[in-house]
Design an enzyme around this catalytic site. Structure first.
Site, PDB file in Angstrom:
ATOM      1  N   GLU A  28      -0.052   4.308  -2.503  1.00  0.00           N
ATOM      2  CA  GLU A  28      -0.146   3.235  -1.504  1.00  0.00           C
ATOM      3  C   GLU A  28       1.019   3.257  -0.506  1.00  0.00           C
ATOM      4  O   GLU A  28       0.873   2.777   0.617  1.00  0.00           O
ATOM      5  CB  GLU A  28      -0.218   1.867  -2.195  1.00  0.00           C
ATOM      6  CG  GLU A  28      -1.624   1.468  -2.627  1.00  0.00           C
ATOM      7  CD  GLU A  28      -2.591   1.319  -1.455  1.00  0.00           C
ATOM      8  OE1 GLU A  28      -2.211   0.709  -0.427  1.00  0.00           O
ATOM      9  OE2 GLU A  28      -3.722   1.838  -1.554  1.00  0.00           O
ATOM     10  N   HIS A  79       2.441   6.026   0.837  1.00  0.00           N
ATOM     11  CA  HIS A  79       1.989   6.940   1.895  1.00  0.00           C
ATOM     12  C   HIS A  79       0.876   6.304   2.722  1.00  0.00           C
ATOM     13  O   HIS A  79       0.848   6.400   3.946  1.00  0.00           O
ATOM     14  CB  HIS A  79       1.437   8.239   1.293  1.00  0.00           C
ATOM     15  CG  HIS A  79       2.407   8.990   0.433  1.00  0.00           C
ATOM     16  ND1 HIS A  79       2.312   9.022  -0.934  1.00  0.00           N
ATOM     17  CD2 HIS A  79       3.486   9.760   0.759  1.00  0.00           C
ATOM     18  CE1 HIS A  79       3.281   9.773  -1.436  1.00  0.00           C
ATOM     19  NE2 HIS A  79       4.018  10.238  -0.433  1.00  0.00           N
TER      20      HIS A  79
END
Lengths: 281, 281
Positions: free
Chosen positions: A35, A37
């Protein structure tokens, strides 16, 4: 979404978009996307006409005793996540495409690269700066997105961009944490159940420090010792460093004034984790 | 001709030209311009819509005991030469514009930078690579022009451009020599009359080597010893090195096959001079 493995094709594809005056946002990653990234990719998607993501486990930033070989590479899952997130170009080069035979050129941000994580991870930030500069030249983004999780990396790349007059804007997005407070990291999958439980001391200690600062405590030494006390209660966690530094040049501060960052690195079993928290007084 | 002292204005000026799809040729110099530089500027003028020249005596490429302070800076004459040669932009920045406070980032082409001239001039090529990369990012040329006179510099910059995926084409122009054969250099003005006479041994030795190679001599050791013999006859000339190397990676060759370069550096009095000659068998 186009998956591109060649440097030349990547540059060509982006230049065609730029010729059509489309803005390009770029998120460089080592894959094993989480999450954290995805929050960068979403922001890039929101800000730009075109979004490029790179997945490259960069050998130049791993030490000889580090986890290059076992670093997670769930490529199919990553591709699917990028596709769902609306990525236009996924740059996924082979190692010899980035470091061909005879490669000899490295970028070093002196001083900043030997502090904090750089004390233990010699050469790490040289590898980071070098590959990031290469990717900037290959992808030619208008804006590039990094996570605050990699705080020292962000400081070093900002310095490099300014020092080398690189034509790119940098945006830094906040750390994404699990419900427990643990900062997301591709390396979290190395942790077993007990180790994972032990890591909760990290956000707990950072949060306490933040509360103490809001309550008026300014002395770095005392804050650091309070942080260490909480983390050291966990037998499975070994502290590498806890530091309170200026947010722009990593200089340690004795007293908290203005914006500072509490940065730390620990080992939990064989897994090295970093975390940080921006604080101000 | 616009004389530009600010980095931002330089970039802005060039981007306006590139937006109009004009090609930009760039000749980076340290000033004290002579026919060697002018041959590069003329070629850039011939090849491109726009010609940019920089004059910057780069402190990062001088050692603590070298001639940074006394390096010639005939600025008005240089400006007039650039104007006559049809230069569009003369970039002439102050040192703090290029190396502002807190500057920390350097580019190193490993291996190549510690050979030949790099053995004596530690840090020299690091300074060269760093400033050249900066100037590429500031001026954004399509093509950049260097002189074969600075042979090792050319090899290092080509390597850097390839390794870091820098979007620029490099053209290398031949050495320009005085009637006596001495290679033009901004440092030649340091030489007194006797020293100048002594330098004639350098082209004489290189020419002899070339004749010997054409006559069939292939052995590097014997060629180097013949070159040294001629130069050492001049009491005022002290040899730093004479080497025969591959033209692309500076590897010494035992036997001349294909394209090689005879490269040398000498001191005449307090003046350090370099010269080289491409040869083939």
């Amino acid at each position: 979404m186009k998956i591109i493995r060649s440097v030349n094709l990547m540059t060509k594809s982006v230049l065609a978009q730029k010729a059509a005056r489309r803005s390009v946002g770029f998120v460089p990653t080592m894959g094993a996307l989480h999450e954290g990234h995805l929050s960068l990719i979403r922001k890039a998607r929101l800000d730009n006409d075109i979004v490029a993501v790179s997945i490259f486990v960069n050998p130049a930033q791993f030490g000889p005793k580090e986890d290059l070989k076992k670093y997670p590479r769930p490529v199919n899952k990553d591709i699917s996540l990028c596709r769902k997130a609306g990525v236009d170009f996924l740059f996924y080069p082979r190692s010899q495409e980035i470091y061909p035979e005879g490669f000899k050129t490295y970028v070093t941000v002196e001083g900043l690269s030997s502090l904090l994580c750089g004390r233990i991870r010699a050469g790490h930030f040289r590898g980071v700066a070098t590959v990031v500069l290469k990717f900037f030249n290959i992808v030619r983004p208008d804006t590039v997105y990094f996570g605050q999780k990699d705080f020292q990396q962000v400081v070093i790349i900002k310095r490099m961009v300014s020092d080398l007059n690189i034509p790119v804007k940098i945006k830094v997005m906040p750390i994404i944490r699990e419900g427990t407070g643990l900062a997301l990291s591709s390396r979290n999958i190395y942790l077993n159940k007990e180790e994972k439980k032990a890591t909760l001391a990290i956000p707990k200690a950072l949060n306490l420090a933040n509360i103490l600062i809001k309550g008026g405590l300014r002395d770095s030494k005392r804050l650091i010792s309070r942080i260490k006390m909480i983390i050291e209660k966990e037998k499975k966690v070994r502290i590498d460093y806890v530091a309170i530094v200026k947010e722009d040049d990593l200089t340690p501060v004795n007293k908290i004034t203005g914006k500072c960052v509490i940065a730390l690195a620990v080992c939990v079993g064989k897994t090295r984790l970093i975390d940080n928290m921006a604080v101000k007084a």
